[in-house]
Design an enzyme around this catalytic site. Structure first.
Site, PDB file in Angstrom:
ATOM      1  N   GLY A 149       0.833  -1.198   0.000  1.00 40.77           N
ATOM      2  CA  GLY A 149       0.000   0.000   0.000  1.00 40.77           C
ATOM      3  C   GLY A 149       0.865   1.244   0.000  1.00 40.77           C
ATOM      4  O   GLY A 149       2.095   1.188  -0.072  1.00 40.77           O
TER       5      GLY A 149
ATOM      6  N   GLY B  41       1.026   8.051   3.867  1.00 36.57           N
ATOM      7  CA  GLY B  41       1.216   9.480   3.659  1.00 36.57           C
ATOM      8  C   GLY B  41       2.660   9.844   3.399  1.00 36.57           C
ATOM      9  O   GLY B  41       2.947  10.884   2.802  1.00 36.57           O
ATOM     10  N   PHE B  42       3.589   8.984   3.848  1.00 32.11           N
ATOM     11  CA  PHE B  42       5.001   9.313   3.698  1.00 32.11           C
ATOM     12  C   PHE B  42       5.741   8.349   2.785  1.00 32.11           C
ATOM     13  O   PHE B  42       6.962   8.413   2.680  1.00 32.11           O
ATOM     14  CB  PHE B  42       5.679   9.337   5.075  1.00 32.11           C
ATOM     15  CG  PHE B  42       5.139  10.428   5.961  1.00 32.11           C
ATOM     16  CD1 PHE B  42       5.144  11.740   5.544  1.00 32.11           C
ATOM     17  CD2 PHE B  42       4.623  10.127   7.199  1.00 32.11           C
ATOM     18  CE1 PHE B  42       4.654  12.743   6.343  1.00 32.11           C
ATOM     19  CE2 PHE B  42       4.125  11.122   8.010  1.00 32.11           C
ATOM     20  CZ  PHE B  42       4.137  12.442   7.585  1.00 32.11           C
ATOM     21  N   GLY B  43       5.038   7.452   2.142  1.00 27.69           N
ATOM     22  CA  GLY B  43       5.726   6.566   1.222  1.00 27.69           C
ATOM     23  C   GLY B  43       5.096   5.190   1.170  1.00 27.69           C
ATOM     24  O   GLY B  43       4.199   4.859   1.943  1.00 27.69           O
ATOM     25  N   PRO B  44       5.587   4.331   0.246  1.00 31.42           N
ATOM     26  CA  PRO B  44       5.007   2.993   0.056  1.00 31.42           C
ATOM     27  C   PRO B  44       5.455   2.014   1.132  1.00 31.42           C
ATOM     28  O   PRO B  44       6.490   2.193   1.777  1.00 31.42           O
ATOM     29  CB  PRO B  44       5.555   2.586  -1.319  1.00 31.42           C
ATOM     30  CG  PRO B  44       6.856   3.320  -1.429  1.00 31.42           C
ATOM     31  CD  PRO B  44       6.655   4.631  -0.714  1.00 31.42           C
ATOM     32  N   VAL B  45       4.644   0.951   1.298  1.00 31.26           N
ATOM     33  CA  VAL B  45       4.954  -0.128   2.229  1.00 31.26           C
ATOM     34  C   VAL B  45       5.026  -1.424   1.434  1.00 31.26           C
ATOM     35  O   VAL B  45       4.143  -1.709   0.628  1.00 31.26           O
ATOM     36  CB  VAL B  45       3.893  -0.237   3.345  1.00 31.26           C
ATOM     37  CG1 VAL B  45       4.271  -1.341   4.324  1.00 31.26           C
ATOM     38  CG2 VAL B  45       3.740   1.085   4.065  1.00 31.26           C
TER      39      VAL B  45
ATOM     40  N   ASP C 171      -3.239  10.771  13.439  1.00 30.30           N
ATOM     41  CA  ASP C 171      -3.591  10.299  12.097  1.00 30.30           C
ATOM     42  C   ASP C 171      -4.334   8.965  12.168  1.00 30.30           C
ATOM     43  O   ASP C 171      -4.040   8.035  11.425  1.00 30.30           O
ATOM     44  CB  ASP C 171      -2.335  10.156  11.231  1.00 30.30           C
ATOM     45  CG  ASP C 171      -2.664  10.103   9.731  1.00 30.30           C
ATOM     46  OD1 ASP C 171      -3.790  10.502   9.363  1.00 30.30           O
ATOM     47  OD2 ASP C 171      -1.811   9.664   8.951  1.00 30.30           O
TER      48      ASP C 171
ATOM     49  N   LYS D 117       8.433  -0.115   5.377  1.00 32.51           N
ATOM     50  CA  LYS D 117       7.910   1.209   5.030  1.00 32.51           C
ATOM     51  C   LYS D 117       9.063   2.085   4.551  1.00 32.51           C
ATOM     52  O   LYS D 117       9.952   2.452   5.316  1.00 32.51           O
ATOM     53  CB  LYS D 117       7.231   1.838   6.249  1.00 32.51           C
ATOM     54  CG  LYS D 117       6.698   3.242   6.009  1.00 32.51           C
ATOM     55  CD  LYS D 117       6.092   3.800   7.283  1.00 32.51           C
ATOM     56  CE  LYS D 117       5.639   5.238   7.100  1.00 32.51           C
ATOM     57  NZ  LYS D 117       5.095   5.800   8.358  1.00 32.51           N
TER      58      LYS D 117
END
Length: 814
Positions: A503, A506-510, A621, A524
């Site tokens: 997925g 907000g700060f990058g792909p996992v 968040d 992450k």
């Protein structure tokens, strides 16, 4: 016509019979049962849970809920109601299907069978026995279900080994409540060293009940007023057994599909099964939680590991951030020539170590045991084999000591070998040292009193001082993070392949990663274009590394190489909550019980962040995509990149850098940058309403009134049509009062004014209580239109932006 009715009546009678035994050549089929002499136990055909498959099982009669304790054909179900159970001339039980094929049969006995005389009979104990003729002597037993346990142990059932025949009796979980086939969890007695009890997940040890100490296994409490416990160890047998003192009481212990061991009680009067032990475990129950030579202590719901005297952490960096699995190593290597100068330190109330590498002697006393250990350079500890009557027998350990725990009351004494220098270090007779300690203590006491007076008179300055100290301390700890090499992570994720992408946060792909040893990770990778810089990255690591809770995701490590900043988490096989609750197919897998469990789990995790952990943290968040689900669909809060730490008595703060996700952040935060723990409460309330309804707050629009999900929920509440909010796939699965209570809690959490919202401790009590709840006030009618208009207001000095479901940030001074 009368003749036809007579035939039909005869057929109905013959297809629903109850016998007390099964003789050679007799059989039972669908509708027939075998009932024990006291009417307590029944053998017959059943379907578990929602399955339509048929199984031959043993259950208790007239107990609610239906309690199956053994299944014959657990791995080979019948596909329809055609099953027939027969007893043949050799004393073998045979289960046949509709085509006369053998589905299951009992083992062949080595004993000679009297001609035409074997008989099968269920006993009131729950045992299903085939005997060589009538009688009650154990010598004429040809086969018994107690020798082949399923997922449940019963009073009188032996778990362990028959050393003469090689028969091993173990328990194993079902795959699911609908599938009794052998699951991934098992419990067994391991004979290596001094025999002890383990629970396995596959081949991996997950917990150790331990060895027998004369009263119980070392990891459990002793016998209660209701039960007796027994352990037999001789040349013929090694087994554990429990019994009941009162014949009117029933008790079963079940290894459930999630791996928990649950205990159920009921009586002949009530017949209602009650859960008396949930099987929940704390971190110290995890096998080797503190690694080799480490002792686990669990006080105040917080685990802590300490090295035994004379040992130091193998990895100081990881130990300092509470990653203890690498354990401890000796400070100095022992010199065997001076072994007689070594001594022993006594540790009390201990769960003694894994005895797999131990030797034991039943005749030695404690002094003889000590002398035996001191003579052997490899001996690291000793203890009594039996703690009754002052102790007897001898247990010796060699090399590392693994899986130790300090109890507050139970447990036993353990004597650990240490060099003479460590005994001096722990001595009690150094008067000069005592004088120094007293002097230092007086000075510290005076400083504390002075500091307290200063903080009372200058609370603002004190708060700044605490905050500054924490930031300095955090900077010092930045260099002590557990790290992975970038090359290892690249290999684990197939060079961050799109196929392994789980997925986008907000700060990058996992990404999903798999190490060489098979361990699965969630990786992450911080996007270079994201708003999260090194500060947020280190913030996330520093916070999560200090948090330990079953409903928070576990951080395994990090990677900082060049411009790469990567976090490594435990992998959650079911990914995030939004992938279930908003998916047309997967939402059917979330029945009401599972949804309520998720709602409750998130609440417990938030309560820990806000109140019960050593740090006070606001997540900032909370959303469904940041709630991960493990294999059992238990929730874990993740993604702490935007989290903020509150120090001292701080309960709120302001920022010009608004961050979060539209639909989950409250009005006061979006409009004024004002956040507090009540901000998380608002996000939690949105999640609750989304879980109940199966609809996204941001994407939902009430066709009649153009409301978002919060407004729609409020309108249904005021019109007393609350159940209309419920996801349509749940309509026949739930208790309406429980659903309405959850919706009411959700509406209380999303009220417009932060001061009206409950704190998380109140939320947990509301969810699990039955008291009347307060009426909610108007929620924050929080639609994307509202946000845009507020964001464009010239009176605000910050800007809001959003990309799909990503967290929002706007760079500015914090």
């Amino acid at each position: 016509m009368l003749f036809i009715w007579f035939l039909l009546f005869s057929y109905m009678v013959t297809t629903s019979t109850s016998l007390d035994s099964l003789a050679m050549g007799q059989s039972i089929r669908e509708g027939d049962t075998l009932v024990s002499a006291g009417g307590i136990i029944e053998v017959g055909f059943f379907s578990p849970g929602n399955s339509t498959r048929r199984y031959l099982g043993i259950w208790y009669t007239n107990v609610s809920p239906f309690t199956v304790v053994w299944v014959a054909n657990r791995n080979t179900p019948l596909e329809n109601k055609s099953g027939v159970l027969k007893l043949n001339e050799r004393g073998i039980l045979v289960l046949l299907n509709g085509t006369n094929n053998t589905i299951w049969k009992s083992n062949i006995s080595t004993k000679a069978v009297n001609k035409n005389n074997p008989i099968a009979r269920p006993l009131d104990t729950g045992n299903f026995v085939v005997r060589n003729g009538e009688g009650t002597n154990d010598d004429n037993i040809l086969w018994q279900s107690f020798d082949y346990p399923g997922d449940t142990t019963l009073p009188g059932m032996r778990l362990g080994w028959n050393l003469e025949t090689g028969l091993e009796r173990t328990i194993s979980s079902w795959k699911s409540v609908d599938d009794p086939s052998v699951g991934e969890y098992s419990g067994k007695i391991v004979l290596r060293g001094y025999p002890q009890s383990f629970e396995f997940q596959g081949t991996r040890i997950i917990t150790r009940a331990g060895s027998w100490n004369g009263l119980s296994t070392v990891g459990n409490t002793g016998p209660s007023r209701e039960t007796t416990q027994k352990f037999v160890l001789n040349e013929k047998e090694v087994y554990y057994e429990y019994g009941l003192r009162d014949s009117s009481v029933f008790c079963v212990v079940t290894l459930i599909p999630s791996g928990k061991v649950q205990t159920w009680y009921w009586t002949t009067q009530s017949r209602n099964r009650q859960l008396v032990s949930t099987g929940d475990r704390d971190p110290c129950d995890q096998y080797a939680f503190c690694g080799a030579n480490g002792v686990c202590n669990y006080e105040g719901n917080i685990p802590n590991c300490e090295c035994i005297r004379g040992y130091a952490p193998k990895s100081t960096d990881q130990w300092n951030i509470e990653i203890w699995s690498n354990g401890c190593v000796p400070r100095n290597k022992s010199n065997c020539k001076n072994s007689y100068t070594d001594g022993f330190l006594k540790y009390t109330n201990m769960k003694i170590p894994d005895t797999s590498s131990s030797t034991y002697n039943t005749t030695m006393n404690l002094e003889e045991c000590k002398n035996s250990c001191i003579k052997n350079c490899s001996c690291t500890a000793y203890a009594s084999l039996d703690i009754r009557d002052g102790g007897s027998g001898c247990l010796l350990w060699f090399n590392n000591l693994v899986d130790m725990r300090k109890f507050s009351q139970r447990g036993q004494d353990l004597y650990i070998r240490v060099p003479a220098s460590e005994l001096d270090h722990a001595g009690h007779g150094n008067m000069k040292k005592k004088i120094v300690e007293i002097t230092v203590g007086v000075i510290i006491f005076g400083l504390v009193i002075t500091a307290c007076i200063f903080m009372i008179k200058n609370p603002g300055a004190a708060r700044k001082l605490i905050s500054k100290h924490y930031k300095i301390k955090q900077k010092k700890e930045d260099v002590e993070l557990p790290t992975f090499n970038l090359s290892v992570l690249a290999n684990a994720t197939e060079n961050f392949s799109i196929r392994n992408k789980l997925g986008e946060g907000g700060f990058g792909p996992v990404y999903k990663g798999t190490l060489i040893d098979g361990q699965e990770l969630a990786v992450k990778r911080l996007s270079k274009k994201s708003g999260q810089g090194l500060e947020e990255f280190k913030n996330e690591v520093a916070l999560i590394a200090k948090l330990q809770h079953r409903n928070l995701v576990k951080l395994l490590g990090c990677c900082i190489e060049g411009e790469e900043k990567i976090l490594i988490y435990e992998y959650m096989v079911n990914k995030s909550l939004d992938k279930f609750v908003f998916d047309e197919t997967k939402r059917n897998l979330l029945d009401w019980d599972k949804r309520f469990n998720i709602i409750s789990g998130i609440a417990r995790g938030l309560l820990y962040l806000h109140q019960d952990s050593r740090l006070r943290i606001v997540h900032r968040d909370l959303k469904t995509s940041n709630i991960l689900l493990d294999a059992n669909l238990d929730p874990k809060i993740s993604d702490f990149g935007l989290a903020r730490l509150f120090v001292g008595d701080q309960v709120e703060a302001n920022t010009n850098r608004v961050a979060g996700t539209y639909g989950y952040i409250p009005p006061e935060y979006a409009a004024r940058g004002h956040f507090s723990m009540k901000s998380d409460v608002f996000g939690y309330g949105v999640i609750v309403l989304e879980i109940v309804s199966g609809k996204k707050n941001r994407e939902f629009s009430d066709p009649e009134n153009n409301n978002n999900l919060l407004g729609h929920s409020w309108r249904l509440w005021t019109e007393e049509r609350t159940m209309k909010l419920l996801d349509e796939v749940l309509e026949k699965q739930c208790v309406s009062s429980e659903v309405i209570r959850c919706i009411q809690v959700g509406l209380l959490c999303v009220q417009q004014r932060p001061e009206d919202r409950p704190n998380m401790s109140s939320v947990v009590l509301m969810l699990n209580g039955d008291k009347l709840l307060p009426k909610p006030k108007v929620p924050g009618f929080y639609t994307e239109i509202d946000v845009t208009s507020e964001a464009n207001s010239p009176s605000e000095n910050h800007k809001l932006c959003s990309v799909n479901e990503l967290s929002i940030t706007s760079l500015g001074a914090r």
